[in-house]
Design an enzyme around this catalytic site. Sequence first.
Site, PDB file in Angstrom:
ATOM      1  N   HIS A 251       0.868  -1.176   0.000  1.00  7.84           N
ATOM      2  CA  HIS A 251       0.000   0.000   0.000  1.00  7.84           C
ATOM      3  C   HIS A 251       0.905   1.227   0.000  1.00  7.84           C
ATOM      4  CE1 HIS A 251      -2.728   2.999   1.839  1.00  7.84           C
ATOM      5  NE2 HIS A 251      -3.734   2.185   1.562  1.00  7.84           N
TER       6      HIS A 251
ATOM      7  N   CYS B  89      -4.859   2.493  -3.626  1.00 13.84           N
ATOM      8  CA  CYS B  89      -3.621   3.014  -3.043  1.00 13.84           C
ATOM      9  C   CYS B  89      -2.492   1.995  -3.214  1.00 13.84           C
ATOM     10  CB  CYS B  89      -3.772   3.342  -1.554  1.00 13.84           C
ATOM     11  SG  CYS B  89      -4.937   4.670  -1.258  1.00 13.84           S
TER      12      CYS B  89
ATOM     13  N   LYS C 167     -10.743  -0.646  10.384  1.00 21.69           N
ATOM     14  CA  LYS C 167     -10.890  -1.875   9.609  1.00 21.69           C
ATOM     15  C   LYS C 167     -11.226  -3.054  10.537  1.00 21.69           C
ATOM     16  CE  LYS C 167      -7.453  -0.395   6.251  1.00 21.69           C
ATOM     17  NZ  LYS C 167      -8.071   0.445   5.222  1.00 21.69           N
TER      18      LYS C 167
ATOM     19  N   ASP D 260       2.947  -4.294   8.250  1.00 21.64           N
ATOM     20  CA  ASP D 260       1.726  -3.517   8.042  1.00 21.64           C
ATOM     21  C   ASP D 260       0.569  -4.474   8.229  1.00 21.64           C
ATOM     22  OD1 ASP D 260       0.304  -1.809   5.090  1.00 21.64           O
ATOM     23  OD2 ASP D 260      -0.554  -2.370   7.018  1.00 21.64           O
TER      24      ASP D 260
ATOM     25  N   GLN E 128      -4.695  -5.012   7.105  1.00 23.51           N
ATOM     26  CA  GLN E 128      -5.654  -5.970   6.547  1.00 23.51           C
ATOM     27  C   GLN E 128      -5.563  -7.330   7.218  1.00 23.51           C
ATOM     28  OE1 GLN E 128      -7.899  -5.002   4.541  1.00 23.51           O
ATOM     29  NE2 GLN E 128      -7.060  -3.055   3.810  1.00 23.51           N
TER      30      GLN E 128
END
Lengths: 150, 423
Positions: free
Chosen positions: B140, B381, B243, B217, B220
């Site tokens: 991302h 993104c 999220k 990261d 997600q």
Amino acid sequence: MYDVRELYQELIIDHSKKPRNFYALTDSDRSAQGYNPLCGDKVTVYLKLEGDRVQEASFQGSGCAISTASASLMTETLKGKTRAEVEALFQRFHTLVTKDNPETPAVSELGKLAVFSGVRDYPVRVKCATLAWHTLRAALQGGGETVSTE
Amino acid sequence: MSAARDLSLRAVRAAPPLSFDVSRIREDFPVLKQKVHGKPLVYLDNAATSQKPQVVLDALHRFYAADCSNVHRGVHQLSERATKDYEESRSTLQCFINAADHREIVFVRGTSEAINLVAQSYGRSHVCAGNEILITAMEHHSNIVPWQILCEEKGARLRVAPINDAGELLLDEFEKLLNDRTRFVSVAHVSNALGTINPVRQIIEMAHRWKVPVLLDGAQAAPHLPVDVQELDCEFYAFSSHKLYGPTGIGVLYGKASLLEAMAPYQSGGEMISSVTFEKTLYKNPPYRFEAGTPNIAGTIGFAAAIDYVNQIGLKRIGAYEHELLAYATQVLSQIPGVRLIGTAKHKAGILSFIVEGVHAHDVGTILDLEGVAVRTGHHCAQPTMARFGVPATARVSLAFYNTREEVDVLVAGIRKVTEVFG
């Protein structure tokens, strides 16, 4: 009730799959580029003028069905028009696709372009429909910077 | 005990043990009851943001209605209650990712801010000219641009580990890119555009052989699979509340205590100082050193309520349900002529990016919207990822545990309508 055919009319689908005047005009007098980076729609508009009138108009580019069909139908409508008539057409098209305006121009004033009347219910897609038109204006005004409707 | 926290915990304790009853779960999410263009909402855009259960909405409301006060200062009742809830939320987040200490949980606005914090506060003092930072080709923008800026500032080089046509990291190539100039590795735990679950344990092991720290990261990943930062042994882990069925504007940077203690402040001002004079200012210890200004107090408490809700159902159960749903969705989407899935890794979370041949993603999205189906269209993104697959944009379906097979069927009918309209 929303229907997909109100936005994606046959004429729009046809022009998006088989765009008219889809070539680079090598001996154009004017040209300009438009690009909406967030959605990726790109267009280059080419014009050949004879005096005050548009003799020939063409475009190149890639993008969504709305932006492609809009550019295609636009180039068909421009031929033979004076600069003043082109500007008037721009204003009427803008009114047609923008929800804010209560007056919808008569179909007779816009001919085939009236097929974009469905766009006014999809504010997110207005920029797709107007990209080619703003690029056309930039071509006539001769600015040089890439236009965006985002 | 504040009213907000009390309510949240009582709801958790009162709930009977659940088998996975998705229709019962859907009742907890008020937003799902609405119609879009006259059709029932089918919300498949969870990777962009997730929906919030009533307990989260109640926690937010109750903070503002009953406990509203600034934290850490003030000796009055409301301030004490707000501070207690705020710091208890920190412990909730600590337990959620099994961090060793609550001081390893820094509250930030979201994953993007977490990565920026590390790039600036850790990166600036550990990366010099000629050094390298290693990321992957599926990141991302928030895990690309901060490193680009750092590299430019320091005269360092950004290296990118390649992926195959299925969207899987080429681990051999990744390993080859590690060398004695590498100073940092930053990698997505789960790709937002492709759904790929990366082999993070192997990545971390390889990086550690070169004594290189790793940031994951987890934006997600954290909503969909259990994360144990001690077991992973990553140096930093970043994820967002919104999220994870919590409010926007709040997220977590996990950092190993030894690293955080050596890091300079990120943003400065109130709250992060222990004393200020015009001659000298002393900073607080982590995590407060990195939390300048009044925090997003309501957001933090709402985030903790979301974590409690997820824990009540159980991430393992959530993961299993979503995995089944993903398998079903993958199967039925693959059967539609003209549909090409982008991102077909063996190990995936519930994200399906696809294109419809000859149709621009935005047209796909608009027609699906008319059927009440919300997907995201564009580059997500992740422009380099799109370029890798030679597409300007995709339509992306992202599943959550309140989605159903019936909703996937509506999606499929919608995609068939797209192919019908475009002939």
